[in-house]
Structures are given as structure tokens and as C-alpha cells.
Design a protein around this motif. Sequence first.
Motif, mmCIF file in Angstrom:
data_model
loop_
_atom_site.group_PDB
_atom_site.id
_atom_site.type_symbol
_atom_site.label_atom_id
_atom_site.label_comp_id
_atom_site.label_asym_id
_atom_site.label_seq_id
_atom_site.Cartn_x
_atom_site.Cartn_y
_atom_site.Cartn_z
ATOM 1 N N ARG A 1 0.834 -1.206 0.000
ATOM 2 C CA ARG A 1 0.000 0.000 0.000
ATOM 3 C C ARG A 1 0.877 1.269 0.000
ATOM 4 N NH1 ARG A 1 -5.306 0.905 0.159
ATOM 5 N NH2 ARG A 1 -6.308 -1.101 0.475
ATOM 6 N N HIS A 2 1.916 1.247 0.813
ATOM 7 C CA HIS A 2 2.816 2.416 0.874
ATOM 8 C C HIS A 2 3.398 2.694 -0.523
ATOM 9 C CE1 HIS A 2 5.806 5.170 2.640
ATOM 10 N NE2 HIS A 2 6.577 4.708 1.662
ATOM 11 N N ILE A 3 3.830 1.648 -1.183
ATOM 12 C CA ILE A 3 4.432 1.810 -2.518
ATOM 13 C C ILE A 3 3.419 2.434 -3.480
ATOM 14 C CG2 ILE A 3 5.249 0.468 -4.514
ATOM 15 C CD1 ILE A 3 6.375 -1.557 -2.345
ATOM 16 N N LEU A 4 2.195 1.899 -3.473
ATOM 17 C CA LEU A 4 1.192 2.375 -4.435
ATOM 18 C C LEU A 4 0.761 3.814 -4.128
ATOM 19 C CD1 LEU A 4 -1.052 -0.813 -4.863
ATOM 20 C CD2 LEU A 4 1.023 -0.141 -6.072
ATOM 21 N N GLU A 5 0.828 4.181 -2.867
ATOM 22 C CA GLU A 5 0.352 5.521 -2.491
ATOM 23 C C GLU A 5 1.453 6.579 -2.545
ATOM 24 O OE1 GLU A 5 -1.581 4.787 1.233
ATOM 25 O OE2 GLU A 5 -3.403 4.034 0.259
ATOM 26 N N GLY B 1 3.649 7.658 -5.290
ATOM 27 C CA GLY B 1 4.086 7.663 -6.690
ATOM 28 C C GLY B 1 5.297 8.539 -6.939
ATOM 29 N N GLU B 2 5.547 9.515 -6.069
ATOM 30 C CA GLU B 2 6.698 10.403 -6.290
ATOM 31 C C GLU B 2 8.011 9.622 -6.110
ATOM 32 O OE1 GLU B 2 4.531 10.499 -3.847
ATOM 33 O OE2 GLU B 2 5.715 10.331 -2.020
ATOM 34 N N THR B 3 7.986 8.589 -5.284
ATOM 35 C CA THR B 3 9.185 7.758 -5.082
ATOM 36 C C THR B 3 9.112 6.487 -5.925
ATOM 37 O OG1 THR B 3 9.313 8.564 -2.811
ATOM 38 C CG2 THR B 3 10.567 6.574 -3.318
ATOM 39 N N PHE B 4 7.899 5.912 -6.002
ATOM 40 C CA PHE B 4 7.726 4.641 -6.713
ATOM 41 C C PHE B 4 7.011 4.936 -8.035
ATOM 42 C CE2 PHE B 4 8.018 3.856 -2.194
ATOM 43 C CZ PHE B 4 8.984 2.855 -2.142
ATOM 44 N N SER B 5 7.813 5.143 -9.076
ATOM 45 C CA SER B 5 7.286 5.634 -10.345
ATOM 46 C C SER B 5 6.626 4.528 -11.165
ATOM 47 C CB SER B 5 8.444 6.234 -11.143
ATOM 48 O OG SER B 5 8.116 6.323 -12.498
ATOM 49 N N ASN B 6 5.656 4.953 -11.989
ATOM 50 C CA ASN B 6 4.976 4.020 -12.898
ATOM 51 C C ASN B 6 5.666 3.919 -14.255
ATOM 52 O OD1 ASN B 6 2.783 3.806 -10.985
ATOM 53 N ND2 ASN B 6 1.499 3.226 -12.706
ATOM 54 N N ARG B 7 6.843 4.546 -14.397
ATOM 55 C CA ARG B 7 7.424 4.551 -15.764
ATOM 56 C C ARG B 7 7.857 3.161 -16.213
ATOM 57 N NH1 ARG B 7 11.668 8.308 -13.424
ATOM 58 N NH2 ARG B 7 13.117 6.876 -12.441
ATOM 59 N N ALA C 1 12.142 6.162 -8.315
ATOM 60 C CA ALA C 1 12.479 7.449 -8.935
ATOM 61 C C ALA C 1 13.641 8.096 -8.195
ATOM 62 C CB ALA C 1 11.272 8.375 -8.911
ATOM 63 N N GLU C 2 13.879 7.653 -6.975
ATOM 64 C CA GLU C 2 14.959 8.225 -6.144
ATOM 65 C C GLU C 2 15.370 7.170 -5.129
ATOM 66 O OE1 GLU C 2 12.821 11.509 -4.463
ATOM 67 O OE2 GLU C 2 11.574 10.228 -3.216
ATOM 68 N N ASP C 3 16.511 7.374 -4.499
ATOM 69 C CA ASP C 3 16.903 6.462 -3.417
ATOM 70 C C ASP C 3 15.916 6.640 -2.270
ATOM 71 O OD1 ASP C 3 19.040 6.125 -5.047
ATOM 72 O OD2 ASP C 3 20.565 6.783 -3.605
ATOM 73 N N THR C 4 15.611 5.571 -1.586
ATOM 74 C CA THR C 4 14.724 5.696 -0.429
ATOM 75 C C THR C 4 14.997 4.548 0.535
ATOM 76 O OG1 THR C 4 12.440 6.174 0.218
ATOM 77 C CG2 THR C 4 12.747 4.317 -1.241
ATOM 78 N N VAL C 5 14.428 4.664 1.737
ATOM 79 C CA VAL C 5 14.504 3.565 2.693
ATOM 80 C C VAL C 5 13.080 3.065 2.904
ATOM 81 C CG1 VAL C 5 15.087 2.890 5.049
ATOM 82 C CG2 VAL C 5 16.557 4.491 3.807
ATOM 83 N N LEU C 6 12.890 1.776 2.694
ATOM 84 C CA LEU C 6 11.560 1.186 2.860
ATOM 85 C C LEU C 6 11.686 -0.013 3.789
ATOM 86 C CD1 LEU C 6 8.546 1.144 1.807
ATOM 87 C CD2 LEU C 6 9.316 -0.502 0.102
#
Length: 412
Positions: free
Chosen positions: A67-71, A73-79, A297-302
Motif C-alpha cells: 500500500r505504501h508503494i502504491l500511495e 508515486g513520487e518515489t515509486f514511479s509508474n514509468r 524514482a529516487e533512493d529511499t529507505v523502505l
Amino acid sequence: MLYPSRTDIPDHVPPERIADYDTFHVDAPDGDFAAAMVRLRDSGVPDLFWTQRNGGHWVATSGALVRHILEHGETFSNRAMRVPKQANPAVPIIPLMIDPPDHAHYRRLLSRAMTPAEVKKLAVVARELSIGLIEELEPKGQCEFVADFAQQMPIAVFMSMLDLPPEDRPVILAIVGRIIRPDVPEMRHKGFADLADYTMAKVRGRRAAPAGDLISQLTRAEIDGRPLRDDELQGLMSVLMLAGLDTVASMLTFITRFLALNPAHRDDLRARPAIMTEAIEEFLRRMAMVNLTRELAEDTVLGGVTLKQGDLIVAPTALCNFPNDGEGGEGGAADDWLKVNFNRPRIVHATFGAGAHYCMGSSLARAEIRIYLEEWLTRIPDFAIAEGAALEVKVGAAAMIPSLPLVWKVRG
Ligand code: HEM
């Protein structure tokens, strides 16, 4: 083009986060895809792991992470919408592969095809076709549900939406098969190329002879004060085919497999038509079958793990629908979520996604499921899976049972 079957492990992937998993193969000999995803989650794999297969990518297995990933989009891109990266179409599917803020402009162009009034019109087509098909099938006492029914209704709806001639039906079926469930991943490119040729031929036709249909409307539509380019038109028309056909066919097939095995649920639906809305929602929750993909789309910590820009991550929607003990959920123990229960106090699911790309066809899909249930159960109330039939699940963007042979007693 051959894709690498296994890749090196990038430096940022911790060894304890590696698992051997092929997202295109699922161990579900009983045809129950969602249960297989729950088994994967409960098999002891980390809630976020890296697999070397299919080009190398992450997989999230907790509902909260999905859910976090889908919500976000600025970090988890649909490209990228598939693994491996090379399997993505050169021309983006629109609005599916477009990120905000442009996403909203494109999404608006399609929204006029999804209004309640449009859905009502399409439902008339779907109901007429369904009644005709079922009345033809009933005296035969058997059918192969996928080809004989499940694929027919969404194709008729899609063709009506775009005002396409009936003789195009086999061409459309073949293209969808190549893209959604290719025998080898490389075949997907051929499918996208065929889809481009098909849609652009239609665009040229409507430009020459415009009418009131959706394709004609799109050829006249503007974005930022300019007409749409050919690649944009292609992307917009492709989405309706890719998102609306196989998903509905697959959902109808999973529901039918369940009903064939559970006569009490069939009887309940016939005895209590008033519960249809809740029943549809519960089927949608239980039968989720889309594994979404996002690109960082960018580095992140999940979940305590560092993900790098450009990494791909697979997010199975089903795993939002079966909260495990740690994730609470009001419905009871993890086991209970695997049951189909039309009386759940509250049904929450991510079967249609979440966030900016939430399914635009959800009302249409619900209408198609309702029509199927009402018309099929009225005419073929009792049916079973043919003896000896071997069920399998094929996984693409949507998982699907490719063949579901059914039998029933012909009414005298
Ligand atoms: C049971 C059937 C269906 C299921 C399970 C389903 C599922 C989904 C999911 C999970 C997404 C989100 C994709 C993402 O986040 O990347 C989506 C998007 C979409 N769906 Fe559906 N879908 C179904 C039926 C339909 C139908 C019938 C249509 C209409 C023809 C449709 C049109 C779309 C469109 C246009 C999008 C893209 C929305 C966007 O990117 O903003 N879907 N669908």
C-alpha cells in the motif's frame, strides 16, 4: 532480444534480503493464485526481498508495504510497469505509465468514457451478450469457461466502447494474449508492436471519417493547447485494451472456479440476491490477481532497507487483502481471510490498486461481474469443474487460469 535470466546482486542488497523467486511462476496447481501469494508471504521470506530472476528486482510481501508503494508515486514511479526493464513498451501506455503531474491531464481524457452513464450503456451490451452466450451454452451441458464466456464479455464491452467492428475480435484476442501472457517474455514486444499497428490504423480511419465515438473524440482532444501526438493516442487506446480485457476475464474465471467448488455459496447468492453488492466486493478481495511493478524514482529507505533509484519493485495487490496477524485487520485470524464470506462487516481491498493510478474501470468491472453472476446463476445454477481437468495459473501482469472446463446437468 534475450533478457538475462539471472543478474548479479547489486551492492546495496543485504544478503539476508535475497530470495530465489520467479514472479512469473506460481505454485498453484489448484488454480488459487491469491492463496499462493499468501503462502509466499508466510513462507519465511522477508517482507521485502530481492530476487535475481527476471533482471533482478525487489518484491514486497507485506500489505502495508504494498500500500505504501502504491500511495507514494513520487518515489515509486509508474514509468516501468513490468520486470525486467527491457520488457516495457517503448511507447508508454497512458495514463498507466505516466507520473504526476502529467498523469492527471491524460487521465481526464479517458474519464468521459467511464462516467456512470457510459457504464450503464456498456452494461446493456454486456448483459445482452451474456444472456445470448449462456443460453447457447446451457443445452450443451459443458463449456471451456475462459474462451466460451470469460473473454467474450469484456471484449464485447471494449469493442463497443471504441466502436470496433465485430470481425476484429480474433485479432484483439491474439494481441492481448501475446502482451499479457507471452510464452517467452520477448514475445511481448511483438504484441506491443501489433497493438500499435492496430490502434494507429483505427486512428487513421477515424481521422478520415470522424464520428462521435471515443477514438474520434481522442483524435480531436487537446493537451496543453495542442492536439495529441500519435504516440499519445496509441498509449491511450492501448490502456483500454490492456487494462480492461484480461483483468475482467481473469476475475470472472477465478470467481467461477470458486463457485464450481462451493455449491453453498451458489445457493446463497441465488437465495439472497440482496447481498450481491457485498458478494462482488468479497470476490474482488479474495481473487485479487494483479502484481504491480514500480521503478524507484529516487533512493529511499523502505521497511529499513535502502532501495536505489532505478531499482524495480513488484507489489502484489493480493497481499493487501489478507492481513496477517501482525497487520491486525478486523476480520479475524489470517486463515479466516482465505474464506469467502459474504457477511464480512467491512471489506477493504487493493484489487483495483491504490493512489493516483487507482483503476478507472472499477465501476465497469463491478457491473460486468454482477451481470455474469446474475445471468449465469439464473440459467446454470449448478455446475462443477470437469473431472480430471488440470488447472494451472499463468502469471503476467494479471494472473489467470488459462482453461477452466465446466460441466452441468442440462435442464429437461
Ligand atoms: C476486475 C477487473 C479489473 C482489475 C482487477 C483492475 C485492476 C487495476 C489495477 C490494479 C490498476 C492500477 C494500476 C497501477 O497502479 O499501476 C488499474 C488501472 C487501470 N484500469 Fe483497471 N482493473 C480492472 C478492470 C478494468 C476495466 C474494465 C477497465 C476499463 C476499460 C480498466 C481500466 C483501467 C485504467 C484506464 C487504468 C489506469 C489508471 C491510471 O493509470 O490512472 N480496468 N486497474
